[in-house]
Design a protein around this motif. Structure first.
Motif, PDB file in Angstrom:
ATOM      1  N   CYS A  45      -8.038  53.183  35.918  1.00  0.00           N
ATOM      2  CA  CYS A  45      -9.108  52.833  36.840  1.00  0.00           C
ATOM      3  C   CYS A  45      -9.585  51.410  36.542  1.00  0.00           C
ATOM      4  N   ALA A  46     -10.340  50.836  37.488  1.00  0.00           N
ATOM      5  CA  ALA A  46     -10.769  49.437  37.350  1.00  0.00           C
ATOM      6  C   ALA A  46     -11.579  49.243  36.076  1.00  0.00           C
ATOM      7  N   GLN A  47     -12.474  50.196  35.779  1.00  0.00           N
ATOM      8  CA  GLN A  47     -13.323  50.030  34.596  1.00  0.00           C
ATOM      9  C   GLN A  47     -12.498  50.025  33.312  1.00  0.00           C
ATOM     10  N   CYS A  48     -11.515  50.910  33.241  1.00  0.00           N
ATOM     11  CA  CYS A  48     -10.689  50.951  32.039  1.00  0.00           C
ATOM     12  C   CYS A  48      -9.819  49.699  31.935  1.00  0.00           C
ATOM     13  N   CYS A  49      -9.335  49.188  33.073  1.00  0.00           N
ATOM     14  CA  CYS A  49      -8.532  47.958  33.043  1.00  0.00           C
ATOM     15  C   CYS A  49      -9.331  46.813  32.463  1.00  0.00           C
ATOM     16  N   VAL A  50     -10.564  46.657  32.951  1.00  0.00           N
ATOM     17  CA  VAL A  50     -11.396  45.552  32.475  1.00  0.00           C
ATOM     18  C   VAL A  50     -11.752  45.770  31.016  1.00  0.00           C
ATOM     19  N   SER A  51     -12.073  47.006  30.674  1.00  0.00           N
ATOM     20  CA  SER A  51     -12.430  47.322  29.299  1.00  0.00           C
ATOM     21  C   SER A  51     -11.257  47.052  28.354  1.00  0.00           C
ATOM     22  N   LEU A  52     -10.066  47.470  28.764  1.00  0.00           N
ATOM     23  CA  LEU A  52      -8.879  47.232  27.937  1.00  0.00           C
ATOM     24  C   LEU A  52      -8.605  45.742  27.804  1.00  0.00           C
ATOM     25  N   ALA A  53      -8.725  45.039  28.929  1.00  0.00           N
ATOM     26  CA  ALA A  53      -8.403  43.614  28.927  1.00  0.00           C
ATOM     27  C   ALA A  53      -9.361  42.829  28.035  1.00  0.00           C
ATOM     28  N   MET A  54     -10.618  43.273  27.975  1.00  0.00           N
ATOM     29  CA  MET A  54     -11.621  42.580  27.165  1.00  0.00           C
ATOM     30  C   MET A  54     -11.505  42.967  25.697  1.00  0.00           C
ATOM     31  N   PRO A  56      -9.696  44.409  21.992  1.00  0.00           N
ATOM     32  CA  PRO A  56      -8.651  43.907  21.091  1.00  0.00           C
ATOM     33  C   PRO A  56      -7.296  44.513  21.438  1.00  0.00           C
ATOM     34  N   PRO A  57      -6.212  43.872  21.020  1.00  0.00           N
ATOM     35  CA  PRO A  57      -4.887  44.426  21.316  1.00  0.00           C
ATOM     36  C   PRO A  57      -4.708  45.772  20.659  1.00  0.00           C
ATOM     37  N   PRO A  58      -4.042  46.711  21.330  1.00  0.00           N
ATOM     38  CA  PRO A  58      -3.836  48.046  20.758  1.00  0.00           C
ATOM     39  C   PRO A  58      -2.698  48.051  19.748  1.00  0.00           C
ATOM     40  N   GLU A  59      -2.503  49.179  19.111  1.00  0.00           N
ATOM     41  CA  GLU A  59      -1.396  49.357  18.175  1.00  0.00           C
ATOM     42  C   GLU A  59      -0.123  49.695  18.947  1.00  0.00           C
ATOM     43  N   GLY A  60       0.995  49.218  18.480  1.00  0.00           N
ATOM     44  CA  GLY A  60       2.276  49.638  19.036  1.00  0.00           C
ATOM     45  C   GLY A  60       2.819  48.657  20.059  1.00  0.00           C
ATOM     46  N   ALA A  61       4.133  48.433  20.007  1.00  0.00           N
ATOM     47  CA  ALA A  61       4.752  47.423  20.851  1.00  0.00           C
ATOM     48  C   ALA A  61       4.614  47.757  22.335  1.00  0.00           C
ATOM     49  N   LEU A  62       4.803  49.034  22.705  1.00  0.00           N
ATOM     50  CA  LEU A  62       4.702  49.405  24.115  1.00  0.00           C
ATOM     51  C   LEU A  62       3.265  49.238  24.607  1.00  0.00           C
ATOM     52  N   ALA A  66       1.898  46.767  27.681  1.00  0.00           N
ATOM     53  CA  ALA A  66       1.082  47.205  28.817  1.00  0.00           C
ATOM     54  C   ALA A  66      -0.254  46.475  28.836  1.00  0.00           C
ATOM     55  N   TRP A  67      -0.825  46.282  27.665  1.00  0.00           N
ATOM     56  CA  TRP A  67      -2.120  45.594  27.551  1.00  0.00           C
ATOM     57  C   TRP A  67      -2.010  44.168  28.070  1.00  0.00           C
ATOM     58  N   GLN A  68      -0.920  43.506  27.731  1.00  0.00           N
ATOM     59  CA  GLN A  68      -0.746  42.133  28.193  1.00  0.00           C
ATOM     60  C   GLN A  68      -0.584  42.076  29.710  1.00  0.00           C
ATOM     61  N   MET A  69       0.093  43.053  30.281  1.00  0.00           N
ATOM     62  CA  MET A  69       0.253  43.074  31.743  1.00  0.00           C
ATOM     63  C   MET A  69      -1.092  43.314  32.420  1.00  0.00           C
ATOM     64  N   ILE A  70      -1.880  44.235  31.874  1.00  0.00           N
ATOM     65  CA  ILE A  70      -3.194  44.520  32.459  1.00  0.00           C
ATOM     66  C   ILE A  70      -4.104  43.304  32.334  1.00  0.00           C
ATOM     67  N   ARG A  71      -4.055  42.640  31.193  1.00  0.00           N
ATOM     68  CA  ARG A  71      -4.849  41.417  31.022  1.00  0.00           C
ATOM     69  C   ARG A  71      -4.468  40.373  32.055  1.00  0.00           C
ATOM     70  N   GLU A  72      -3.183  40.265  32.303  1.00  0.00           N
ATOM     71  CA  GLU A  72      -2.712  39.284  33.287  1.00  0.00           C
ATOM     72  C   GLU A  72      -3.298  39.592  34.662  1.00  0.00           C
ATOM     73  N   LEU A  73      -3.289  40.866  35.044  1.00  0.00           N
ATOM     74  CA  LEU A  73      -3.801  41.248  36.368  1.00  0.00           C
ATOM     75  C   LEU A  73      -5.313  41.078  36.448  1.00  0.00           C
ATOM     76  N   VAL A  74      -6.008  41.518  35.405  1.00  0.00           N
ATOM     77  CA  VAL A  74      -7.473  41.410  35.407  1.00  0.00           C
ATOM     78  C   VAL A  74      -7.877  39.940  35.429  1.00  0.00           C
ATOM     79  N   GLY A  75      -7.142  39.115  34.681  1.00  0.00           N
ATOM     80  CA  GLY A  75      -7.488  37.707  34.615  1.00  0.00           C
ATOM     81  C   GLY A  75      -7.135  36.943  35.873  1.00  0.00           C
ATOM     82  N   ALA A  76      -6.193  37.460  36.665  1.00  0.00           N
ATOM     83  CA  ALA A  76      -5.704  36.715  37.818  1.00  0.00           C
ATOM     84  C   ALA A  76      -6.604  36.880  39.032  1.00  0.00           C
TER      85      ALA A  76
END
Ligand SMILES: [Zn+2]
Length: 113
Positions: A45-54, A56-62, A66-76
């Motif tokens: 959801c939008a709130q979780c996307c923004v929250s995740l993007a803001m 810290p990076p999560p654990e694990g390569a996968l 995903a976090w980097q992709m969401i950050r890209e979308l939220v930031g764009a």
């Protein structure tokens, strides 16, 4: 097709609601014939996307991918941010209007709950 649920908070996502879908599939490399897994669809959801993007990076390569992709979308595009704030207004009432520079501070206050 079934309704989607946010992978993070389990909120039900109505069709057309502002959210982010992450698609993932696996494919063999160097093997013939090439094998391809079915595609998995995950929604945030939008709130979780923004929250995740803001956050810290999560654990694990996968998760980081995903976090980097969401950050890209939220930031764009501010549309996801705006959707997250629209939902929030229904919870805590009107927020004071401010300059762009104060937006991040307010966001941090909210996302720490
Ligand atoms: Zn969510």
């Amino acid at each position: 097709m079934d309704n989607s649920f946010c992978l993070r908070c389990n909120r039900e996502l109505a069709p057309g609601q502002k959210s982010v879908a992450v698609y993932m599939f696996a494919q063999t490399v160097g093997v013939r014939p090439r094998q391809k897994s079915t595609s998995e669809r995950m929604c945030f959801c939008a709130q979780c996307c923004v929250s995740l993007a803001m956050g810290p990076p999560p654990e694990g390569a996968l998760n980081i991918a995903a976090w980097q992709m969401i950050r890209e979308l939220v930031g764009a595009d501010p549309a996801l941010n705006e959707a997250a704030w629209e939902n929030l207004r229904g919870v805590v009432g009107a927020l004071p209007s401010g300059h762009e520079s104060t937006h991040h501070e307010r966001a941090v206050g909210y996302f720490e709950f």
